[in-house]
Structures are given as C-alpha cells and as structure tokens.
Design a protein around this motif. Structure first.
Motif: not given
Length: 112
Positions: A45-48, A79-80, A93-97, A100-103
């Motif tokens: 997902i490059p853009t939201l 998905v990255q 928002l992303y954590r709710k879905y 997780e932080e990768e780096y």
C-alpha cells in the motif's frame, strides 16, 4: 470545517490487480485516495490519503477495510506499507488492523 460535510464515502474501483479507490464527497469532489499493488501473493500500500478536512471521520478506516478485503479476495497473503513516524493517527489505524512495525528507516537530507 464546512458544516455541510457528511461522512458519506463512495468507493470507485478502477483496476483489480493494482487497486485504486477514490472517495468522493456528496458533491463528487475527491476527498480520499488509496492505491495498492498486488504482485503474486504479496501486496503493498504505497498510498492512503485523506484530505485534511475529511480526516478523523472514518474515511481512512473505510478505505483500508475495503482494500484489505479486496486484496485478500484476490489472493494476497501479506500487506506492507510505510508511514511517517510522526503520523500517530495512521499508526493507530494500522495497528487496529493487525499491522506491526517491521523496521524504521532513517532518511538523511543535506542542504547546500
């Protein structure tokens, strides 16, 4: 903020492999945009993006939910995405879905 703004979202799908969603307000004006790329079973997902006056009204959540469903239906297994470290609303928002932080990346800038 305009008092006439309502949190009504219209999602228009342009393409199924590389997926684009456009949210428009009741006047048909662009209020949010999402794009994702599916390569094999891996998605990015490059853009939201949501226009400032429409932020914090559920539009990003609606777009993310829709896109994740469509990616899963088309075979994505992961998905990255990348976000600015200062964008707390996006991180929440992303954590709710389940993201997780990768780096973390560090960008250097030089001014001449």
């Amino acid at each position: 903020m305009n008092a006439g703004m309502q949190a009504q979202h219209t999602l228009n799908v342009v393409c199924l492999r590389d997926l684009y969603l456009l949210c428009v307000n009741e006047k048909g004006e662009a209020a949010g945009l999402h794009c994702s790329i599916l390569r094999g079973i891996h998605a990015k997902i490059p853009t939201l993006a949501v226009k400032r006056e429409w932020q914090r009204r559920g539009m990003g959540k609606a777009m993310l939910s829709e896109i994740l469903q469509r990616l899963q239906q088309t075979g994505a297994v992961d998905v990255q995405l990348s976000i600015e470290s200062k964008n707390d609303a996006a991180m929440q928002l992303y954590r709710k879905y389940g993201f997780e932080e990768e780096y973390q990346r560090i960008h250097y800038v030089s001014i001449f």
